[in-house]
Design a protein around this motif. Structure first.
Motif, PDB file in Angstrom:
ATOM      1  N   LEU A  52     -45.322 110.669 -23.039  1.00 14.39           N
ATOM      2  CA  LEU A  52     -43.996 110.319 -22.941  1.00 14.39           C
ATOM      3  C   LEU A  52     -42.984 111.087 -22.215  1.00 14.39           C
ATOM      4  O   LEU A  52     -43.323 112.443 -22.468  1.00 14.39           O
ATOM      5  CB  LEU A  52     -43.584 110.071 -24.532  1.00 14.39           C
ATOM      6  CG  LEU A  52     -42.387 109.505 -25.112  1.00 14.39           C
ATOM      7  CD1 LEU A  52     -42.349 108.085 -24.565  1.00 14.39           C
ATOM      8  CD2 LEU A  52     -42.273 109.719 -26.429  1.00 14.39           C
ATOM      9  N   ILE A  53     -42.053 110.750 -21.517  1.00 16.26           N
ATOM     10  CA  ILE A  53     -40.868 111.591 -20.960  1.00 16.26           C
ATOM     11  C   ILE A  53     -39.781 111.314 -21.932  1.00 16.26           C
ATOM     12  O   ILE A  53     -39.309 110.111 -21.936  1.00 16.26           O
ATOM     13  CB  ILE A  53     -40.760 111.011 -19.486  1.00 16.26           C
ATOM     14  CG1 ILE A  53     -42.066 111.396 -18.705  1.00 16.26           C
ATOM     15  CG2 ILE A  53     -39.460 111.880 -19.061  1.00 16.26           C
ATOM     16  CD1 ILE A  53     -42.130 110.579 -17.241  1.00 16.26           C
ATOM     17  N   HIS A  54     -39.258 112.492 -22.422  1.00 14.65           N
ATOM     18  CA  HIS A  54     -38.201 112.411 -23.165  1.00 14.65           C
ATOM     19  C   HIS A  54     -37.002 112.480 -22.395  1.00 14.65           C
ATOM     20  O   HIS A  54     -35.765 112.344 -23.295  1.00 14.65           O
ATOM     21  CB  HIS A  54     -38.266 113.682 -24.233  1.00 14.65           C
ATOM     22  CG  HIS A  54     -39.501 113.359 -25.137  1.00 14.65           C
ATOM     23  ND1 HIS A  54     -39.214 113.580 -26.709  1.00 14.65           N
ATOM     24  CD2 HIS A  54     -40.854 113.374 -25.285  1.00 14.65           C
ATOM     25  CE1 HIS A  54     -40.264 113.567 -27.313  1.00 14.65           C
ATOM     26  NE2 HIS A  54     -41.404 113.315 -26.438  1.00 14.65           N
ATOM     27  N   SER A  55     -36.731 112.619 -21.465  1.00 13.55           N
ATOM     28  CA  SER A  55     -35.579 113.190 -20.719  1.00 13.55           C
ATOM     29  C   SER A  55     -35.171 112.172 -19.588  1.00 13.55           C
ATOM     30  O   SER A  55     -34.696 112.649 -18.467  1.00 13.55           O
ATOM     31  CB  SER A  55     -35.930 114.528 -20.182  1.00 13.55           C
ATOM     32  OG  SER A  55     -37.063 114.793 -19.677  1.00 13.55           O
ATOM     33  N   SER A  59     -43.767 105.647 -19.807  1.00 15.56           N
ATOM     34  CA  SER A  59     -43.193 105.454 -21.090  1.00 15.56           C
ATOM     35  C   SER A  59     -42.231 106.679 -21.425  1.00 15.56           C
ATOM     36  O   SER A  59     -42.350 107.751 -21.194  1.00 15.56           O
ATOM     37  CB  SER A  59     -44.244 105.731 -22.368  1.00 15.56           C
ATOM     38  OG  SER A  59     -45.003 104.762 -22.432  1.00 15.56           O
ATOM     39  N   LEU A  60     -40.891 105.998 -21.648  1.00 15.99           N
ATOM     40  CA  LEU A  60     -39.800 106.732 -21.448  1.00 15.99           C
ATOM     41  C   LEU A  60     -38.693 106.964 -22.700  1.00 15.99           C
ATOM     42  O   LEU A  60     -38.520 105.937 -23.565  1.00 15.99           O
ATOM     43  CB  LEU A  60     -38.874 106.762 -20.256  1.00 15.99           C
ATOM     44  CG  LEU A  60     -39.533 106.671 -18.994  1.00 15.99           C
ATOM     45  CD1 LEU A  60     -38.682 105.785 -18.095  1.00 15.99           C
ATOM     46  CD2 LEU A  60     -39.743 108.038 -18.497  1.00 15.99           C
ATOM     47  N   LEU A  61     -38.094 108.141 -22.984  1.00 19.68           N
ATOM     48  CA  LEU A  61     -37.012 107.978 -24.090  1.00 19.68           C
ATOM     49  C   LEU A  61     -35.764 108.194 -23.196  1.00 19.68           C
ATOM     50  O   LEU A  61     -35.727 108.996 -22.177  1.00 19.68           O
ATOM     51  CB  LEU A  61     -37.193 109.071 -25.055  1.00 19.68           C
ATOM     52  CG  LEU A  61     -38.411 109.173 -26.036  1.00 19.68           C
ATOM     53  CD1 LEU A  61     -38.382 110.093 -27.029  1.00 19.68           C
ATOM     54  CD2 LEU A  61     -38.599 107.619 -26.725  1.00 19.68           C
ATOM     55  N   ILE A  62     -34.633 107.491 -23.765  1.00 20.41           N
ATOM     56  CA  ILE A  62     -33.455 107.699 -23.011  1.00 20.41           C
ATOM     57  C   ILE A  62     -32.862 109.208 -23.572  1.00 20.41           C
ATOM     58  O   ILE A  62     -32.838 109.095 -24.778  1.00 20.41           O
ATOM     59  CB  ILE A  62     -32.389 106.907 -23.040  1.00 20.41           C
ATOM     60  CG1 ILE A  62     -32.925 105.439 -22.273  1.00 20.41           C
ATOM     61  CG2 ILE A  62     -31.076 107.190 -22.327  1.00 20.41           C
ATOM     62  CD1 ILE A  62     -32.172 104.272 -22.498  1.00 20.41           C
ATOM     63  N   GLN A  63     -32.506 110.165 -22.711  1.00 20.28           N
ATOM     64  CA  GLN A  63     -31.886 111.416 -23.436  1.00 20.28           C
ATOM     65  C   GLN A  63     -30.437 111.121 -23.381  1.00 20.28           C
ATOM     66  O   GLN A  63     -29.554 111.087 -22.365  1.00 20.28           O
ATOM     67  CB  GLN A  63     -32.156 112.584 -22.441  1.00 20.28           C
ATOM     68  CG  GLN A  63     -31.493 113.894 -23.005  1.00 20.28           C
ATOM     69  CD  GLN A  63     -31.984 115.069 -22.391  1.00 20.28           C
ATOM     70  OE1 GLN A  63     -32.656 114.956 -21.342  1.00 20.28           O
ATOM     71  NE2 GLN A  63     -31.487 116.128 -22.908  1.00 20.28           N
ATOM     72  N   GLY A  90     -28.482 114.559 -19.891  1.00 16.66           N
ATOM     73  CA  GLY A  90     -28.471 113.248 -20.965  1.00 16.66           C
ATOM     74  C   GLY A  90     -27.216 112.232 -20.497  1.00 16.66           C
ATOM     75  O   GLY A  90     -26.287 112.911 -19.582  1.00 16.66           O
ATOM     76  N   VAL A  91     -27.336 111.079 -20.702  1.00 18.20           N
ATOM     77  CA  VAL A  91     -26.527 110.416 -20.343  1.00 18.20           C
ATOM     78  C   VAL A  91     -25.269 110.326 -21.507  1.00 18.20           C
ATOM     79  O   VAL A  91     -25.621 110.666 -22.746  1.00 18.20           O
ATOM     80  CB  VAL A  91     -26.983 108.631 -20.338  1.00 18.20           C
ATOM     81  CG1 VAL A  91     -27.885 108.704 -19.057  1.00 18.20           C
ATOM     82  CG2 VAL A  91     -27.730 108.342 -21.432  1.00 18.20           C
ATOM     83  N   ALA A  92     -24.211 110.170 -21.159  1.00 10.92           N
ATOM     84  CA  ALA A  92     -23.037 109.845 -22.142  1.00 10.92           C
ATOM     85  C   ALA A  92     -23.223 108.706 -22.897  1.00 10.92           C
ATOM     86  O   ALA A  92     -23.940 107.671 -22.621  1.00 10.92           O
ATOM     87  CB  ALA A  92     -21.666 109.874 -21.268  1.00 10.92           C
ATOM     88  N   ALA A 100     -32.309 113.394 -28.399  1.00  8.62           N
ATOM     89  CA  ALA A 100     -31.245 114.267 -28.171  1.00  8.62           C
ATOM     90  C   ALA A 100     -31.237 115.550 -28.421  1.00  8.62           C
ATOM     91  O   ALA A 100     -32.072 115.918 -29.314  1.00  8.62           O
ATOM     92  CB  ALA A 100     -29.902 113.506 -28.679  1.00  8.62           C
ATOM     93  N   THR A 101     -30.488 116.513 -28.051  1.00  9.47           N
ATOM     94  CA  THR A 101     -30.555 117.747 -28.532  1.00  9.47           C
ATOM     95  C   THR A 101     -29.014 118.172 -28.700  1.00  9.47           C
ATOM     96  O   THR A 101     -28.209 118.015 -27.858  1.00  9.47           O
ATOM     97  CB  THR A 101     -30.952 118.865 -27.341  1.00  9.47           C
ATOM     98  OG1 THR A 101     -32.308 118.423 -26.879  1.00  9.47           O
ATOM     99  CG2 THR A 101     -30.978 120.373 -27.782  1.00  9.47           C
ATOM    100  N   ILE A 102     -28.830 118.455 -29.949  1.00  9.50           N
ATOM    101  CA  ILE A 102     -27.495 118.261 -30.389  1.00  9.50           C
ATOM    102  C   ILE A 102     -26.723 119.668 -30.256  1.00  9.50           C
ATOM    103  O   ILE A 102     -27.558 120.794 -30.148  1.00  9.50           O
ATOM    104  CB  ILE A 102     -27.360 117.984 -31.802  1.00  9.50           C
ATOM    105  CG1 ILE A 102     -27.988 118.886 -32.817  1.00  9.50           C
ATOM    106  CG2 ILE A 102     -27.725 116.474 -32.136  1.00  9.50           C
ATOM    107  CD1 ILE A 102     -27.755 118.735 -34.297  1.00  9.50           C
ATOM    108  N   PRO A 103     -25.239 119.895 -30.252  1.00 12.71           N
ATOM    109  CA  PRO A 103     -24.659 121.081 -30.160  1.00 12.71           C
ATOM    110  C   PRO A 103     -25.131 121.967 -31.435  1.00 12.71           C
ATOM    111  O   PRO A 103     -25.248 121.445 -32.475  1.00 12.71           O
ATOM    112  CB  PRO A 103     -23.103 120.647 -30.463  1.00 12.71           C
ATOM    113  CG  PRO A 103     -23.098 119.185 -29.892  1.00 12.71           C
ATOM    114  CD  PRO A 103     -24.617 118.640 -30.355  1.00 12.71           C
ATOM    115  N   ILE A 104     -25.013 123.187 -31.078  1.00 15.67           N
ATOM    116  CA  ILE A 104     -25.567 124.252 -32.266  1.00 15.67           C
ATOM    117  C   ILE A 104     -24.085 123.998 -33.249  1.00 15.67           C
ATOM    118  O   ILE A 104     -22.893 124.173 -32.904  1.00 15.67           O
ATOM    119  CB  ILE A 104     -25.734 125.460 -31.774  1.00 15.67           C
ATOM    120  CG1 ILE A 104     -26.859 125.729 -30.874  1.00 15.67           C
ATOM    121  CG2 ILE A 104     -25.534 126.715 -32.744  1.00 15.67           C
ATOM    122  CD1 ILE A 104     -27.082 126.787 -30.187  1.00 15.67           C
ATOM    123  N   GLY A 105     -24.626 124.214 -34.524  1.00 17.62           N
ATOM    124  CA  GLY A 105     -23.605 124.122 -35.527  1.00 17.62           C
ATOM    125  C   GLY A 105     -23.955 124.457 -36.833  1.00 17.62           C
ATOM    126  O   GLY A 105     -25.280 124.379 -37.096  1.00 17.62           O
TER     127      GLY A 105
END
Length: 219
Positions: A84-87, A109-113, A124-126, A150-155
């Motif tokens: 799987l490609i996640h990106s 096989s892919l995931l949309i980032q 990643g796409v908007a 997704a990799t989310i913003p730090i918080g």
């Protein structure tokens, strides 16, 4: 606790239907083999060359995940090697993956980032470009979209919950529709510092590095 014991404990903690990807980037083969011996089969790498170096050296049945930014000139090396490609993050990359996989008659096989926080520092796409990318995927023959990453913003935890919930909402909305070559099976969210929140918000795939292997030694 050793790596194998940590992995086994983590598997007991998380729901059965969650895929745990052990992020093995920068890790030595012997460390990866400890997790493998405990039953781990899903390993994530973010550099193509490093994945190639490790590909044949862990054991049978390994499912390699490519979780880093994928440069178009490196796609050809992954054909037939990654589970799987996640990106997937652009139509240009999609076209290159289609071309390289078609050349070897393989299915990607892919995931949309998704760049859920709209951060300049992340690929990643908007959110408002996801549908255009899905339309392009429908026109391909050698592509199967399996979900979102997704990799989310730090918080803080509240901040994390907000972004994870937004991703789950996008995932659920896409799941309601019928697309060619596209099925929403995996929502890949959450890393060592925030995976519990990701699971609470509906993730079914998590990517853990330090939590399994310990802190990296950057010396």
């Amino acid at each position: 606790m050793g790596i194998g014991e940590v992995y086994s404990e983590m598997k007991k903690e998380i729901p059965k239907d969650v895929t745990l990807v052990c992020v093995s980037k920068t890790r030595e083969i012997n460390e990866i083999k400890e997790a493998y011996a405990a039953g781990a089969r899903d390993f994530g790498e973010n550099k193509v060359q490093e994945l190639m170096d490790k590909y044949d050296n862990v054991g049978p049945g390994v499912r390699w995940h490519f979780i880093g930014h994928l440069q178009r000139n490196k796609v050809k090396y992954l054909v037939g090697k990654v589970h799987l490609i996640h990106s997937l993050d652009s139509i240009r990359l999609l076209k290159e993956i289609e071309k390289q996989y078609a050349a070897q008659d393989e299915i990607a096989s892919l995931l949309i980032q998704v760049n859920i926080g709209n951060e300049d520092s992340k690929t990643g796409v908007a959110v408002d470009e996801v549908n255009a990318l899905i339309k392009a995927c429908e026109e391909c023959q050698y592509i199967r979209i399996k979900g979102l990453m997704a990799t989310i913003p730090i918080g803080d935890s509240q901040h994390c919950s907000k972004y994870f919930a937004e991703m789950k909402s996008i995932f659920d909305n896409l799941k309601k529709n019928k697309y060619k070559n596209v099925s929403m099976e995996f929502l890949s969210l959450g890393m060592s510092g925030d995976f519990e929140i990701a699971l609470a918000e509906g993730a079914n795939m998590i990517r853990l590095g330090a939590r399994i292997f310990g802190k990296r030694d950057y010396k």
